[in-house]
Design a protein around this motif. Structure first.
Motif, short mmCIF file in Angstrom:
data_model
loop_
_atom_site.label_atom_id
_atom_site.label_comp_id
_atom_site.label_asym_id
_atom_site.label_seq_id
_atom_site.Cartn_x
_atom_site.Cartn_y
_atom_site.Cartn_z
N ASP A 1 0.81 -1.22 0.00
CA ASP A 1 0.00 0.00 0.00
C ASP A 1 0.84 1.28 0.00
O ASP A 1 0.81 2.06 0.95
CB ASP A 1 -0.94 -0.01 1.20
CG ASP A 1 -2.01 1.07 1.06
OD1 ASP A 1 -2.17 1.59 -0.06
OD2 ASP A 1 -2.66 1.40 2.07
N ILE A 2 1.59 1.47 -1.07
CA ILE A 2 2.42 2.67 -1.20
C ILE A 2 1.56 3.93 -1.32
O ILE A 2 2.05 5.05 -1.14
CB ILE A 2 3.38 2.54 -2.41
CG1 ILE A 2 4.43 3.66 -2.44
CG2 ILE A 2 2.62 2.50 -3.72
CD1 ILE A 2 5.38 3.66 -1.28
N SER A 3 0.27 3.74 -1.59
CA SER A 3 -0.60 4.92 -1.70
C SER A 3 -0.70 5.68 -0.38
O SER A 3 -1.07 6.85 -0.36
CB SER A 3 -2.00 4.51 -2.17
OG SER A 3 -2.56 3.62 -1.26
N ARG A 4 -0.31 5.02 0.73
CA ARG A 4 -0.27 5.75 2.01
C ARG A 4 0.66 6.95 1.92
O ARG A 4 0.54 7.91 2.65
CB ARG A 4 0.25 4.83 3.12
CG ARG A 4 -0.71 3.78 3.55
CD ARG A 4 -0.08 2.89 4.57
NE ARG A 4 0.98 2.06 4.01
CZ ARG A 4 1.93 1.46 4.73
NH1 ARG A 4 1.96 1.61 6.01
NH2 ARG A 4 2.83 0.71 4.13
N PHE A 5 1.65 6.86 1.02
CA PHE A 5 2.65 7.92 0.91
C PHE A 5 2.53 8.69 -0.40
O PHE A 5 3.43 9.42 -0.79
CB PHE A 5 4.05 7.32 1.06
CG PHE A 5 4.17 6.45 2.29
CD1 PHE A 5 4.12 7.04 3.54
CD2 PHE A 5 4.30 5.09 2.19
CE1 PHE A 5 4.19 6.25 4.69
CE2 PHE A 5 4.38 4.30 3.32
CZ PHE A 5 4.33 4.88 4.59
N GLY A 6 1.42 8.49 -1.10
CA GLY A 6 1.14 9.29 -2.29
C GLY A 6 1.93 8.93 -3.52
O GLY A 6 2.02 9.73 -4.45
N ALA A 7 2.50 7.71 -3.57
CA ALA A 7 3.35 7.36 -4.71
C ALA A 7 2.80 6.16 -5.49
O ALA A 7 3.54 5.39 -6.07
CB ALA A 7 4.78 7.07 -4.23
N GLU A 8 1.47 6.03 -5.48
CA GLU A 8 0.88 4.84 -6.10
C GLU A 8 0.50 5.05 -7.57
O GLU A 8 0.09 4.10 -8.24
CB GLU A 8 -0.35 4.40 -5.31
CG GLU A 8 -1.63 5.18 -5.61
CD GLU A 8 -1.70 6.52 -4.91
OE1 GLU A 8 -0.66 7.00 -4.42
OE2 GLU A 8 -2.80 7.09 -4.87
N VAL A 9 0.61 6.28 -8.07
CA VAL A 9 0.15 6.55 -9.43
C VAL A 9 1.27 6.17 -10.41
O VAL A 9 2.03 7.02 -10.88
CB VAL A 9 -0.27 8.03 -9.59
CG1 VAL A 9 -0.87 8.26 -10.96
CG2 VAL A 9 -1.26 8.40 -8.50
#
Ligand code: SF4
Length: 165
Positions: free
Chosen positions: A59-67
């Motif tokens: 879940d890298i989206s926790r740190f805003g880098a999932e796009v």
């Protein structure tokens, strides 16, 4: 007045409020560090660990880098994951050149960092021969947590303004 995540909302002066002051540069770097759009340049086994890192488990989206983007025009951090041979190096450089500024590079794994165990005439012995690397992630392969840690370190460097160029 801007309230960052984790900060208390400010109140009127004299009401025991906490004031947050900053510079525009800091805010811009804070936004950049928290909205990284990775471009995976995966050529070998390390790319599989990259895929794990962007899965829901880590879940890298926790740190805003999932796009994750596969167009250099829409990316600002190239993650080189795998062995780079001499024929591939100019292609990698061309894709990097097509990314808009500001842009960053993460070298993931032993092969990208130093050629790994490929001490061969046709393998690039470290992508810093071709690209300006900002973060090195060790391992063969690095774990998804290790890559995530590298992204967090990149975020910190961006926020501190160390990568302004
Ligand atoms: S560092 Fe290891 S895991 Fe990564 S591409 Fe090279 S051989 Fe594969």
């Amino acid at each position: 007045m801007i309230t960052l995540p984790g900060e208390r909302k400010s109140q009127e002066p004299g009401e025991g409020s906490t004031w947050f002051t900053s510079t525009l540069d800091y805010l811009v770097n804070w936004a950049r560090g928290n909205s990284l759009w990775p471009l995976p340049f995966g050529t070998a086994c390390c790319a599989i660990e990259f895929m794990s890192m962007v899965s829901s488990h880590y879940d890298i989206s926790r740190f805003g880098a999932e796009v994750v983007r596969f167009s250099p025009r829409q990316s600002d951090v190239m993650i080189v994951a795998g062995t780079i041979v001499d024929k591939m190096a100019p292609v990698m450089k061309k894709i990097y050149d097509q990314m808009p500024d500001p842009k960053y590079v993460i070298s993931m794994g032993a092969c990208a960092t130093s050629g790994g165990f490929y001490r061969a005439y046709h393998v690039v012995q470290g992508i810093d021969e071709v690209l300006p690397v900002d973060i090195w992630v060790p391992g063969c392969p690095p774990t998804p947590d290790g890559l995530m840690y590298g992204i967090l370190k990149l975020k910190e460097k961006i926020e501190r303004g160390e990568l302004d160029r």
